[in-house]
Scaffold this motif. Structure first.
Motif, PDB file in Angstrom:
ATOM      1  N   VAL A   1      38.960  40.959  37.932  1.00 50.82           N
ATOM      2  CA  VAL A   1      39.230  39.991  36.863  1.00 50.82           C
ATOM      3  C   VAL A   1      40.108  38.858  37.392  1.00 50.82           C
ATOM      4  O   VAL A   1      39.859  37.681  37.131  1.00 50.82           O
ATOM      5  CB  VAL A   1      39.911  40.683  35.661  1.00 50.82           C
ATOM      6  N   ALA A   2      41.151  39.226  38.152  1.00 56.83           N
ATOM      7  CA  ALA A   2      42.038  38.222  38.748  1.00 56.83           C
ATOM      8  C   ALA A   2      41.253  37.292  39.671  1.00 56.83           C
ATOM      9  O   ALA A   2      41.476  36.074  39.695  1.00 56.83           O
ATOM     10  CB  ALA A   2      43.163  38.910  39.515  1.00 56.83           C
ATOM     11  N   ILE A   3      40.314  37.851  40.424  1.00 56.56           N
ATOM     12  CA  ILE A   3      39.492  37.055  41.334  1.00 56.56           C
ATOM     13  C   ILE A   3      38.671  36.027  40.567  1.00 56.56           C
ATOM     14  O   ILE A   3      38.590  34.853  40.949  1.00 56.56           O
ATOM     15  CB  ILE A   3      38.563  37.968  42.161  1.00 56.56           C
ATOM     16  N   LEU A   4      38.066  36.447  39.459  1.00 54.96           N
ATOM     17  CA  LEU A   4      37.214  35.533  38.695  1.00 54.96           C
ATOM     18  C   LEU A   4      38.025  34.469  37.968  1.00 54.96           C
ATOM     19  O   LEU A   4      37.547  33.352  37.754  1.00 54.96           O
ATOM     20  CB  LEU A   4      36.358  36.321  37.707  1.00 54.96           C
ATOM     21  N   ILE A   5      39.263  34.793  37.587  1.00 59.64           N
ATOM     22  CA  ILE A   5      40.135  33.777  36.995  1.00 59.64           C
ATOM     23  C   ILE A   5      40.528  32.754  38.048  1.00 59.64           C
ATOM     24  O   ILE A   5      40.512  31.537  37.805  1.00 59.64           O
ATOM     25  CB  ILE A   5      41.387  34.433  36.371  1.00 59.64           C
ATOM     26  N   GLY A   6      40.843  33.234  39.241  1.00 56.47           N
ATOM     27  CA  GLY A   6      41.128  32.320  40.339  1.00 56.47           C
ATOM     28  C   GLY A   6      39.928  31.445  40.671  1.00 56.47           C
ATOM     29  O   GLY A   6      40.078  30.275  41.042  1.00 56.47           O
TER      30      GLY A   6
END
Length: 312
Positions: free
Chosen positions: A190-195
């Protein structure tokens, strides 16, 4: 293109839609998704408090919206946004909203988020206040302050960490009074896709950012390198999810996230085939939709597992 042409091309309208655009609604799912997933993980572990969920959800959305407004305000103050700028709310440079009013609205959103934070702390622990203040400070410093995070190569990492891992961790903690390694690991895709949303934004704005002295990842990698890196981030998020399913960290239901694969594919293809900010706007939309659909489906898979447990 002049101001009117830009407004026509972006389908910008007057009235209440000016304020809606100022919120940059396509980014607000980056606030909803982590809270939803963190809460569903807690529900799967047998803990759910509706009031805490709603308070956390609204506070996260308000902080994200306020961050967008700080972005609008400080980019205008520094002379980065003009009538021809694409990808901004345009409330100041195209709709004539007084800059101080945008700043005041952002601060008022922070104020309401703090009140919601007090409610959460009363029911859980006051340590949440410290994390909440750090998150709001990060939101402000993203484009505010003497050394804005958005002007450095760390924007994607900071936004992914705070909007992904931290919010999922808090959302889980306020329901269960603990945080596990499993929750942290699950937060990474999830953090990756927000980044990735920030990276896509910086790919679109690469030339303008370079002229204004920014040092974003997109500038450091170059256009083609940044697009390849974006594709790598998309792939990593899906691969990690499959690995977690194989490890038993996520239920078999979580395979439904693969339904969203068309969106990142569309983002990479659109970026690869176009070079003007306006033509790259659909790629931004695809990237935001990747986070939205992937995150919603991941949270939904946890809910399905609670209702209909499935194992290998």
């Amino acid at each position: 293109m002049n101001k009117k042409d830009i407004q026509t091309a972006l389908n910008e309208r007057k009235g209440w839609q000016v304020w809606w655009r100022l919120l940059r609604p396509h980014t607000l799912t980056a606030a909803f998704v982590p809270v939803f997933i963190g809460t569903m993980l807690a529900g799967l572990d047998g803990s759910f408090h509706l009031g805490l969920f709603l308070a956390m959800l609204l506070a996260s959305i308000l902080i994200q919206a306020a961050t967008n407004m700080f972005n609008e305000y400080y980019d205008y103050v520094r002379g980065l946004d003009t009538e021809q700028s694409v990808g901004i709310g345009g409330a100041i440079v195209r709709d004539g909203i007084p800059p101080k009013k945008v700043l005041a609205l952002a601060l008022s959103f922070f104020g309401v988020a703090m009140i919601l934070g007090v409610y959460i702390c009363i029911l859980t622990t006051w340590w949440i206040a410290a994390i909440g203040i750090a998150s709001m400070l990060c939101g402000y410093l993203y484009t505010g302050g003497p050394y804005p995070i958005a002007y450095t190569p760390f924007g994607e990492i900071v936004s992914g960490f705070f909007m992904g891992t931290v919010i999922i961790g808090i959302s889980y903690y306020i329901q269960t009074n603990m945080v596990t390694a499993q929750v942290i690991l699950i937060s990474i895709p999830v953090a990756i896709l927000i980044g990735a949303i920030l990276l896509a934004n910086n790919i679109r704005d690469l030339e303008g950012d370079q002229e204004n002295g920014r040092k974003t990842l997109a500038i450091l990698f170059g256009r083609k390198g940044a697009i390849r890196f974006l594709a790598t981030l998309f792939g990593l998020a899906y691969v990690l999810t499959i690995i977690y399913i194989a490890m038993g960290l996520l239920p078999l239901w979580s395979l439904i996230v693969l339904i969203s694969l068309a969106k990142p594919k569309g983002a990479v293809q659109t970026f690869s085939k176009n070079s003007t900010p306006l033509a790259m706007m659909p790629a931004m939309k695809y990237t935001a939709q990747t986070n939205t659909i992937f995150g919603f489906l991941l949270g939904l898979s946890l809910l399905f597992q609670f209702i209909i447990p499935v194992s290998w």
